[in-house]
Write a protein that holds these residues in place. Structure first.
Motif, PDB file in Angstrom:
ATOM      1  N   ILE A 460       0.840  -1.209   0.000  1.00 61.60           N
ATOM      2  CA  ILE A 460       0.000   0.000   0.000  1.00 61.60           C
ATOM      3  C   ILE A 460       0.866   1.247   0.000  1.00 61.60           C
ATOM      4  O   ILE A 460       1.764   1.402   0.827  1.00 61.60           O
ATOM      5  N   LEU A 461       0.599   2.120  -0.966  1.00 63.42           N
ATOM      6  CA  LEU A 461       1.399   3.337  -1.108  1.00 63.42           C
ATOM      7  C   LEU A 461       0.966   4.364  -0.069  1.00 63.42           C
ATOM      8  O   LEU A 461      -0.223   4.658   0.064  1.00 63.42           O
ATOM      9  N   LYS A 462       1.938   4.871   0.663  1.00 68.70           N
ATOM     10  CA  LYS A 462       1.663   5.956   1.605  1.00 68.70           C
ATOM     11  C   LYS A 462       2.481   7.167   1.198  1.00 68.70           C
ATOM     12  O   LYS A 462       3.696   7.075   1.064  1.00 68.70           O
ATOM     13  N   ALA A 463       1.805   8.259   0.954  1.00 69.40           N
ATOM     14  CA  ALA A 463       2.495   9.461   0.487  1.00 69.40           C
ATOM     15  C   ALA A 463       1.818  10.679   1.109  1.00 69.40           C
ATOM     16  O   ALA A 463       0.790  10.553   1.773  1.00 69.40           O
ATOM     17  N   HIS A 464       2.413  11.834   0.854  1.00 64.84           N
ATOM     18  CA  HIS A 464       1.930  13.032   1.535  1.00 64.84           C
ATOM     19  C   HIS A 464       1.053  13.942   0.686  1.00 64.84           C
ATOM     20  O   HIS A 464       1.369  14.205  -0.463  1.00 64.84           O
ATOM     21  N   MET A 511      -7.133  17.843  -6.319  1.00 63.07           N
ATOM     22  CA  MET A 511      -5.880  17.107  -6.082  1.00 63.07           C
ATOM     23  C   MET A 511      -5.891  15.709  -6.707  1.00 63.07           C
ATOM     24  O   MET A 511      -5.181  14.818  -6.267  1.00 63.07           O
ATOM     25  N   ASN A 512      -6.701  15.507  -7.733  1.00 67.37           N
ATOM     26  CA  ASN A 512      -6.868  14.159  -8.274  1.00 67.37           C
ATOM     27  C   ASN A 512      -6.000  13.880  -9.497  1.00 67.37           C
ATOM     28  O   ASN A 512      -6.265  12.956 -10.250  1.00 67.37           O
ATOM     29  N   GLU A 513      -4.925  14.656  -9.646  1.00 72.87           N
ATOM     30  CA  GLU A 513      -4.008  14.406 -10.793  1.00 72.87           C
ATOM     31  C   GLU A 513      -3.342  13.039 -10.720  1.00 72.87           C
ATOM     32  O   GLU A 513      -3.083  12.469 -11.770  1.00 72.87           O
ATOM     33  N   PRO A 514      -2.948  12.438  -9.629  1.00 73.52           N
ATOM     34  CA  PRO A 514      -3.118  12.896  -8.249  1.00 73.52           C
ATOM     35  C   PRO A 514      -1.975  13.821  -7.849  1.00 73.52           C
ATOM     36  O   PRO A 514      -0.867  13.703  -8.375  1.00 73.52           O
ATOM     37  N   SER A 515      -2.279  14.715  -6.899  1.00 75.01           N
ATOM     38  CA  SER A 515      -1.245  15.549  -6.335  1.00 75.01           C
ATOM     39  C   SER A 515      -0.621  14.808  -5.163  1.00 75.01           C
ATOM     40  O   SER A 515      -1.325  14.312  -4.294  1.00 75.01           O
ATOM     41  N   VAL A 516       0.700  14.674  -5.221  1.00 82.72           N
ATOM     42  CA  VAL A 516       1.440  13.981  -4.167  1.00 82.72           C
ATOM     43  C   VAL A 516       2.593  14.902  -3.789  1.00 82.72           C
ATOM     44  O   VAL A 516       3.483  15.147  -4.603  1.00 82.72           O
ATOM     45  N   PHE A 517       2.548  15.445  -2.587  1.00 88.82           N
ATOM     46  CA  PHE A 517       3.529  16.474  -2.238  1.00 88.82           C
ATOM     47  C   PHE A 517       4.970  15.965  -2.269  1.00 88.82           C
ATOM     48  O   PHE A 517       5.877  16.704  -2.581  1.00 88.82           O
ATOM     49  N   GLY A 519       6.038  13.382  -4.132  1.00 87.69           N
ATOM     50  CA  GLY A 519       6.259  12.515  -5.284  1.00 87.69           C
ATOM     51  C   GLY A 519       6.974  13.246  -6.405  1.00 87.69           C
ATOM     52  O   GLY A 519       7.021  14.475  -6.417  1.00 87.69           O
ATOM     53  N   PRO A 520       7.536  12.505  -7.371  1.00 86.74           N
ATOM     54  CA  PRO A 520       8.214  13.151  -8.505  1.00 86.74           C
ATOM     55  C   PRO A 520       7.209  13.940  -9.344  1.00 86.74           C
ATOM     56  O   PRO A 520       6.117  13.437  -9.604  1.00 86.74           O
ATOM     57  N   GLU A 521       7.583  15.129  -9.728  1.00 85.05           N
ATOM     58  CA  GLU A 521       6.699  16.009 -10.479  1.00 85.05           C
ATOM     59  C   GLU A 521       5.349  16.138  -9.760  1.00 85.05           C
ATOM     60  O   GLU A 521       4.292  16.223 -10.396  1.00 85.05           O
ATOM     61  N   THR A 522       5.402  16.122  -8.437  1.00 86.88           N
ATOM     62  CA  THR A 522       4.240  16.258  -7.545  1.00 86.88           C
ATOM     63  C   THR A 522       3.148  15.214  -7.785  1.00 86.88           C
ATOM     64  O   THR A 522       1.984  15.444  -7.504  1.00 86.88           O
ATOM     65  N   THR A 523       3.541  14.047  -8.306  1.00 82.74           N
ATOM     66  CA  THR A 523       2.522  13.011  -8.485  1.00 82.74           C
ATOM     67  C   THR A 523       3.111  11.645  -8.143  1.00 82.74           C
ATOM     68  O   THR A 523       4.178  11.568  -7.520  1.00 82.74           O
TER      69      THR A 523
ATOM     70  N   PHE B 236       6.051  20.087  -1.490  1.00 88.04           N
ATOM     71  CA  PHE B 236       6.475  19.001  -0.621  1.00 88.04           C
ATOM     72  C   PHE B 236       5.953  19.303   0.760  1.00 88.04           C
ATOM     73  O   PHE B 236       6.387  20.235   1.405  1.00 88.04           O
ATOM     74  N   ASN B 237       5.022  18.511   1.183  1.00 87.51           N
ATOM     75  CA  ASN B 237       4.351  18.854   2.429  1.00 87.51           C
ATOM     76  C   ASN B 237       5.107  18.297   3.613  1.00 87.51           C
ATOM     77  O   ASN B 237       4.595  17.498   4.365  1.00 87.51           O
ATOM     78  N   ASP B 238       6.367  18.716   3.771  1.00 91.78           N
ATOM     79  CA  ASP B 238       7.095  18.328   4.951  1.00 91.78           C
ATOM     80  C   ASP B 238       6.608  19.244   6.072  1.00 91.78           C
ATOM     81  O   ASP B 238       6.903  20.434   6.092  1.00 91.78           O
TER      82      ASP B 238
END
Lengths: 932, 436
Positions: A460-464, A511-517, A519-523, B236-238
């Motif tokens: 399971i992927l956990k990201a911010h 935020m459904n690109e999905p936006s991942v703070f 992640g690479p290129e914010t995804t 980056f949501n640190d």
């Protein structure tokens, strides 16, 4: 004790503007770099690696499919076989697919599905698409195949060099692989790569990613990109492929960055850029003045770049490059851009007719702090007599940004708030993003039910994202829709949605690109794994759509039994097909004039690409607009199909009453103008829902013969109503230049919706003096629009109010026509015929109104006409003075000539439920004589 | 005032019965002899009597349509105050904006009889229920108000007592000062101590050096943080980084905040420092010391007198009542923050200063303004206003931020109470729609 700070000179500046270095340029993106390199070297080649095996031709018995083998020659003893399939969709749209033959057993790809992803079409195309038949297949020649299809279409497939030419009425429209950029990187391992490379190919980043942020991408399949060029013969302008903050007519990219289609959360995007944005629609429209238009629909949901080459006399040439998946595209050629939109809608779906409220004014802010705040803004709208329909809640409503919960301190009784809004016909839209904070019931349930996106190790992927560490719902899994359905269920236990009788709450997916703070290129990393054991790489651009689709279906289920059952969903990320379930907005723009200006071509390109239910944040999201900019933005925003004011949490409050006079009154007038025109706007949306025409309609749609209109991006029509708008988009200007697209037609000045003394004929452009109050508007001769001129608090409360007709006679014969669509504005009963289309016709003899009911159940029209205005009546029909006006052949009614020119007829509350007529009786010329 | 209209109408005894026009105006809606009628605000415009309330707007002033929304035009530039009269039998007659007529909404807050929806008749008469609500509201309000007024009287007495106490204190101090001053030998004034100079310079140099060193360090840290603030990746949501940046932004705002008075304050700080060096014990004789002591004492009396007089003369509202609230501190959790309010001093949101008390509203002293709070990042200084409404105790009703960094706090207080009129009660009464 306080220390004296001597370092006061240190000046705080806020770094604004996109962090470009976070996003890959073409040369940093393996497949783009390789395909551009391939393109620049193939031009010098003497022979080409791809050709068709002429003996491989197979056709289906009913001549609906053609199969051929493409041979890719690596060396004298090595050939790769690719499968080519030609078919027809809805009779005359040619679909071409090319796939490679892959083993089910590939090394180092773990449990991933091994064949190339070919599911984009399944997500995008609607069920009603039918397969057509070729009229004739001519295989008599060894070197090529001749095809005839549709009414006017033909095509010619040459085997070597591999090219496909498409003709419409025997005129060449498009040449596929004109430049021989056709490229498909077949499967190979790192070890045997040398034996699989063409001599002029580059091996840059085939098995690794050297871009810093994405260097952990395992690229399990190695290189698998595809590339192909399309020349639009005789075309100088191409449009579409949103989303980019750029010009309406796409620009040449041969010496710059290609347009990229890769959904990302592009923080503080810049205008005039080909950088990718939140959504992607790989659909391109080409238009030329000779009553023909072409469309190219590239069915690929992976990372994609498009190069536009405008340096050739032949026509615009485009180079399409995608990271993986199959080659799959549809060629549409029709008699007009409108016909292309219709055909595109028949393939990928139309925007469903929304509830009327969704076309009203939306008041949003990140954030309305609490329940009191929401209701205070709500009350102020009425206090200042500004109509509005919907108030919005951004992420702060939830407890610690855990969607499906409320912050109990700030929103102690959401149900009470919803009911209070409902009392005056108002709605609430709440945000629910696809990331769910770890450690609460929603993320726990998603994990337990195996509905989360997985990392490249299948964990399971956990990201911010906003809430901190989160899991992401895998909305590609059909069970995810079921899960969301349970969350939005109409149930008394569903306190999140206010209970089992709340029907005025709708949804917003951000935020459904999905936006991942982090992640690479914010995804996501591209080797993230989805349902179906597909890499994220294959479906990236469709993830956002999969989420808002699921939300739409869940909300549909919730509202199904209610009397207001058309759901409203707003999405930031989108793909081809998104128009079926969501409206979109252009994301996080800035409070600057250039963003106001850019919003028009951006929204027009949305319409061109079949997703016209769009808008931009009025006022600009980041920053604080000047009062003038805010005012101008409202004056422009009222013409977006989706009209919403929104602001960042750090920006100052800017609800319409805050600016003060004269701004508040001018903004009020603009919003009221929107409401006044709702009958025309709703009719426009109805036409869009069945014909796919753009809501903000580019000028060249009406006059493709006039090349001067092709790049106009500061004016537009309201659908096909005939209302031409040229909002003021620059600071402090006292006059603006307005292009009038047809010198042979009259343009009646209808600025601010007011009758004017001015009208224009025979001028291709005019200079108009403007004040802060002015929204320059023109009614094109030949059109009739409808209005409801009485102020009400919300659109729902206007339903029974009477109509006013504005008639603009055309130049040649003094004729005009128009339409008005009416239904219950809330339910799907129109699908059972409960609707009415009223057709108006006007001439120098009079006016007629004809009601055409939908087939099926009868829809009761209860409204009246209160007023009819005929512009330039005296000037147009100047032969004889008007004696009297007779309604329905019996009733003589009051009339007035205003400004010595316009005719205003006070109607005796004529019911719209029946056909009616108005006849003019002129003073006979003989009696004129008598009097003399 | 509105209710006298009913009486008036009864006296004038009109025969017209035009819907929407109040009884007092009915006499204006009588036809001319020829069956015509003149628009009220535009007597030069004459229309047929039958055009009144025909759902067509004929008069420029809209006076021909008192009973419909026909004249509630969209594009009139301003807001409309055209009103429709609701009889509201069993409650109080009311007026409602005409754009609310026949729009499907039962606006019971204005028309409890539902007459605003006369076309559909969809709104049953709720005057009985609403009047019931009103009666119990009125009772409760009067009861609370009576208690609150007692509280208010108590506060006034308290304020008076405080005032008297202050006056007493000042008198006492003045007396002491006089007594002490008589014993002054006049030599004490010469207290200069030359020996102090060397030591002082030494200390001063040390201070200056250490200040320089601290400044340099701060400058370095600020430049590091500024670089980080300008270049961090906001995507980056640190949490730690974002929080640090936010705190730094607040810190920087505070710096600029202080700019205005920095120089003054620091120089006064330094001069105080010098002062203290001057007064520091040295090798002088005990006699001089003694004289110094006496001198100091006298100075102290004067300072105290000044302080108390200043306090005595401070403006505490028209009847001095706010003097009794000087020590009242209210602290409450609201939303995600803890608010601390010292009514005549300051408001804090957690540790952030929202504003310092500045002044009362010039027209209404139950509104208090607070300014010069800490600066918002990228925005103005925080500020607030407190609106006091009548209540038995001091309690916060609501806190809102209608404009970014500008707060409005609604609070109960006996101070805002006065004898209630019927109109006050009606104005404060809000229909509870959920009970209808």
């Amino acid at each position: 004790m306080k220390v004296v700070v001597a370092f006061l000179a240190l000046y705080v500046t806020i770094a604004l503007g996109v962090k470009e270095e976070l996003f890959k340029k073409c040369h940093e993106n393996g497949f783009c770099h390789r395909n551009r390199h391939y393109g620049s070297h193939i031009l010098e080649a003497h022979d080409w690696p791809y050709r068709i095996n002429s003996t491989s031709l197979k056709t289906s018995a009913e001549t609906s499919h053609i199969w051929l083998e493409i041979l890719k020659t690596i060396s004298h003893d090595k050939e790769i076989v690719l499968d080519l399939q030609l078919s027809l969709l809805n009779d005359d749209n040619l679909r071409v697919q090319v796939n490679e033959r892959r083993s089910n057993d590939l090394k180092g790809v773990g449990s991933l599905t091994t064949h190339r992803f070919n599911g984009t079409g399944n997500w995008v195309l609607v069920d009603s698409v039918t397969e057509g038949k070729f009229k004739s297949i001519d295989a008599s020649l060894k070197e090529k195949l001749g095809l005839k299809y549709g009414k006017y279409h033909s095509a010619e497939l040459t085997y070597y060099p591999l090219t496909l030419k498409v003709y419409y009425k025997n005129q060449l429209q498009m040449t596929v692989n004109d430049k021989k950029f056709f490229n498909l990187e077949h499967y190979r391992t790192m070890e045997d790569n040398d034996m699989n490379m063409l001599p002029f190919e580059l091996d840059f980043d085939m098995f690794k990613d050297s871009f810093k942020d994405s260097s952990k991408d395992t690229i399990p399949f190695g290189p698998e990109s595809i590339g192909l060029d399309f020349t639009f013969n005789g075309y100088q302008h191409v449009y579409g492929i949103p989303e980019h903050a750029d010009s309406l007519s796409l620009r040449d990219t041969t010496n710059s960055e290609p347009y990229r289609l890769f959904n990302i959360d592009l923080f503080e995007y810049e205008v005039g850029s080909t950088m990718p944005m939140y959504g992607a629609i790989p659909f391109l429209l080409a238009v030329k003045p000779t009553k023909v238009a072409s469309g190219l629909f590239w069915l690929n949901s992976g990372d994609t770049f498009v190069d536009i080459d405008k340096t050739h006399l032949k026509g615009v040439s485009t180079h399409w490059m995608s990271e993986n998946g199959i080659i799959d595209f549809i060629i549409l050629v029709k008699e007009s851009p409108e016909a292309i939109n219709k055909a595109y809608g028949e393939l990928s779906g139309f925007t469903p007719l929304p509830q009327l409220f969704a076309l009203g004014y939306h008041q949003c802010r990140w954030n309305y702090n609490d329940q009191e705040d929401v209701l205070q803004v709500h009350e102020n709208m009425d206090k200042y007599q500004i109509p509005y329909d919907t108030i919005w809640l951004d992420i702060e409503y939830a407890d610690s940004k855990k969607y499906f919960t409320w912050n109990k301190k700030t929103f102690p009784d959401p149900r009470k708030m919803m009911l209070e809004l409902d009392r005056t016909g108002r709605n609430l839209v709440i945000i629910v993003d696809p990331h769910f904070k770890t450690g609460y019931f929603v993320s726990n349930e998603l994990m337990k039910q195996d509905l989360c996106v997985k990392d490249n190790e299948n964990k399971i992927l956990k990201a911010h994202c906003w809430p901190g560490e989160s899991v992401y719902i895998d909305s590609l899994n059909p069970k995810a829709t079921e899960y969301l359905t349970s969350k939005y269920q109409m149930s008394s236990k569903n306190t999140f949605m206010g209970g089992d009788d709340i029907t005025n709450v709708h949804l917003w997916n951000d935020m459904n690109e999905p936006s991942v703070f982090d992640g690479p290129e914010t995804t996501f990393f591209k080797d993230t794994i989805h349902y179906g054991r597909w890499e994220h790489r294959s479906i990236h651009n469709m993830y956002g759509m999969s989420y808002h689709n699921a939300t739409f279906h869940a909300l549909t289920n919730r509202l199904a039994q209610s009397s207001r059952n058309r759901p409203f969903v707003l999405t930031r990320s989108f793909f081809a097909g998104s128009q079926r379930t969501a409206a979109m907005w252009t994301g996080d723009n800035m409070s600057k004039w250039e963003y106001l200006k850019a919003s028009i071509p951006m929204n027009m390109n949305q319409g061109i690409a079949g997703m016209p239910f769009s808008g931009s944040d009025v006022g600009g999201f980041f920053g604080n607009p000047s009062k003038e900019l805010l005012t101008r933005w409202y004056q422009t925003g009222i013409w977006y199909a989706f009209f919403r004011a929104h602001a960042h949490i750090d920006s100052r409050r800017r609800e319409p009453w805050i600016a003060g006079e004269p701004y508040t009154s001018i903004i009020r007038n603009a919003i009221r103008l929107r409401y006044r025109l709702l009958p025309t706007i709703y009719t426009t949306m109805q036409r869009t829902s069945v014909e796919g025409v753009p809501f903000m309609r580019p000028l060249f749609y009406s006059y493709p013969g006039n090349l001067d209109t092709y790049e106009i991006e500061n004016e537009f029509y309201l659908g096909n109503s005939g209302l031409l708008i040229a909002p003021v988009l620059e600071e402090g200007v006292k006059e603006i230049i307005i292009v009038l697209p047809n010198v042979k037609e009259i343009y009646y000045d209808y600025t601010n919706g007011k009758m004017s003394l001015e009208s224009y004929y025979g001028k291709s452009q005019i200079i108009k003096q403007v004040t802060l109050e002015d929204i320059p508007m023109f009614l094109e001769g030949g059109s009739i629009i409808t209005e409801k001129q009485r102020y009400r608090r919300s659109s729902k409360l206007m339903i029974n109010d009477p109509y006013t007709l504005i008639i603009a006679p055309n130049h040649d014969q003094g004729k005009a026509s128009g339409q008005l669509y009416i239904d219950d504005y809330e339910t799907y009963d129109y699908q059972n015929g409960k609707s009415a289309m009223i057709e108006f016709e006007a001439s120098d003899k009079g006016i007629s109104s004809t009601l055409i009911r939908g087939e099926g159940e009868e829809f009761k029209v209860t409204n009246h006409v209160e007023k009819v205005i005929v512009l330039n009546f005296t000037k147009q029909y100047d032969a004889k003075p008007l004696k009297q006006v007779v309604v329905n052949k019996q009733q003589v009614v009051e009339f007035e000539i205003v400004h010595n020119n316009h005719l205003v007829i006070k109607m005796p509350n004529t019911p719209m439920s029946q056909n009616w007529t108005i006849e003019y009786e002129y003073v006979e010329s003989s009696s004129l004589h008598d009097e003399l | 005032m509105k209710y006298t209209l009913v009486v008036l109408a009864a006296i004038t005894g009109v025969c017209a019965n035009v819907i929407g026009a109040p009884p007092a105006d009915q006499h204006l809606y009588v036809p001319l002899e020829d069956g015509k009628w003149r628009c009220l605000g535009n007597p030069d415009v004459v229309i047929d009597y039958g055009q009144i309330n025909d759902d067509q707007c004929d008069c420029p002033d809209g006076s021909d349509e008192p009973g419909t929304n026909a004249c509630s035009r969209s594009g009139n530039g301003g807001t409309s105050a055209d009103l429709f009269y609701c009889h509201n039998e069993g409650h109080f007659p009311g007026f409602i904006e005409r754009f609310k007529l026949n729009d499907g909404v039962c606006d019971y807050d204005k028309c409890c009889d539902g007459s605003d929806e006369y076309k559909s008749g969809a709104c049953p008469n709720k005057c009985k229920e609403i009047h019931q609500q009103f009666v119990s509201f009125s009772k409760r309000l009067r009861r609370d108000s009576a208690v609150a007024l007692v509280q208010r009287d108590r506060l006034i007495k308290e304020a008076r007592a405080i005032r008297e106490k202050l006056e007493h204190k000042i008198d006492k101090l003045k007396h002491h000062q006089k007594v002490n001053g008589d014993g002054d030998n006049g030599e004490a004034k010469d207290t200069n101590d030359d020996n102090g100079d060397g030591v002082r310079d030494d200390v001063m140099n040390k201070i200056v050096r250490s200040v320089d060193a601290v400044e340099a360090k701060i400058a370095l840290l600020e430049s590091i943080m500024t670089k980080m603030m300008d270049n961090y990746n906001p995507n980056f949501n640190d949490g730690a980084v974002k929080e640090a940046i936010k705190d730094f932004q607040n810190y920087m705002s505070e710096q600029y905040n202080d700019d205005d008075d920095d120089d003054d304050e620091s120089s006064s700080q330094l001069s105080k420092l010098l002062q203290s060096l001057k007064l520091s014990p040295s090798s002088s004789s005990s006699k001089v010391n003694e004289a110094n002591e006496v001198n100091k004492q006298i100075k102290q009396y004067q300072t105290d007198i000044d302080i108390f007089t200043q306090e005595l003369n401070r403006y505490y509202g028209k009847d001095d009542i706010y003097r009794a609230l000087n020590d009242i501190k209210i602290s409450t959790d609201y939303g995600d923050y803890k608010y601390k309010i010292a009514l005549l001093d300051s408001i804090h949101q957690d540790k952030v200063l929202v504003g310092k008390f500045a002044n009362f509203d010039e027209h209404d002293e139950s509104i208090l303004y607070y300014t010069n709070g800490s600066k918002c990042w990228n925005g103005p200084h925080r500020s607030a206003r407190i609106i006091l409404v009548c209540g038995k105790t001091h309690e916060i009703i609501s806190i809102s931020e209608p404009e970014k960094c500008e707060y409005t706090i609604e609070m109960t207080s006996p101070i805002a109470c006065h004898e209630l009129t019927e109109e006050d009660i009606i104005n404060r009464f809000k229909v509870d729609f959920s009970q209808l």
